[in-house]
Design an enzyme around this catalytic site. Structure first.
Site: not given
Length: 248
Positions: A60-62
């Site tokens: 998952l993106d930051r």
């Protein structure tokens, strides 16, 4: 680090056994070391201090929060990778989007090209883009935005934010695919005092949360469903919208 005042890394754990570690990833931390800042803290590194070696299955993106699974053995890693590659994993996201969607349910099927412009965004491209499908459904409508369920059938980079932006409903506070503006109470509450520098945002990061992750356990072969509660900032934003931002 965790943004939800989780001083104990174990507090993010949704499920753990000898093969799997499923967590509710906080926003504002990367899953693996950042290429631009390799010394910055990452979720895998923090969790490995308590759980031993972890294999990354997906990311998952930051700025995205929610359900994330790590493998705790090479065999589990291989089996889970195959499930993701074969589209056997069900992923359900909730997104706060700007505007009023003209649909209740919709299949967004614009072909996407990753890194397709000067800003390195994923963009709609009918000539060079790859097939991408996201099933979307409106869950709640507010005066200025809506809560949407998004189920990506394919797994292109930034697929959900690119598709929702192309559909005219960019995700709240998304920088590359929208205006990046935070959500403030003053923008939804009638007769609220003029926004001042002291006003704190309800949500000042990408309004995207991975709610549900469903896959087959690599050892028991039992279908497992994991649900990740909203993070504190998302709960705060939704509480404000439900109290002051409802339509009508």
């Amino acid at each position: 680090v965790f943004g939800d005042n989780l001083a104990d890394p174990k507090a993010v754990v949704l499920y753990s056994d000898v093969e799997l570690l499923v967590v509710n990833k906080p926003a504002s931390i990367s899953v693996i070391p950042d290429g631009y800042d390799p010394d910055a803290a990452c979720l895998r590194g923090i969790l490995e201090a308590d759980f031993g070696k972890l294999w990354v299955v997906h990311r998952l993106d930051r700025l995205t929060s929610g359900a994330l699974v790590f493998a705790r053995s090479q065999s589990a890693h291989r089996i889970l990778n195959d499930q993701f590659a074969d589209r056997l994993v069900e992923k359900v996201y909730h997104a706060l989007v700007l505007g009023d969607p003209k649909w209740d349910k919709k299949d967004i099927d614009f072909p996407l090209l990753v890194g397709g412009d000067r800003k390195h965004r994923t963009v709609v491209n009918y000539e060079r883009g790859k097939t991408a499908v996201t099933h979307v459904k409106v869950l709640e409508r507010y005066k200025t935005c809506a809560l949407v369920e998004a189920r990506p059938f394919t797994g292109r980079t930034h697929q959900i934010r690119a598709h929702l932006s192309a559909a005219g409903t960019p995700i709240v506070a998304v920088a590359l695919y929208g205006d990046g503006a935070a959500l403030y109470l003053s923008s939804i509450k009638h007769n609220y005092r003029k926004k001042a520098s002291s006003e704190l945002p309800l949500l000042n990061r990408l309004g995207l949360h991975a709610c549900v992750l469903t896959f087959t356990h690599p050892e028991s072969k039992i279908l497992k469903k994991f649900e990740a509660p909203y993070q504190k900032d998302m709960r705060t934003a939704l509480n404000g919208l439900r109290k002051y931002g409802l339509v009508g």
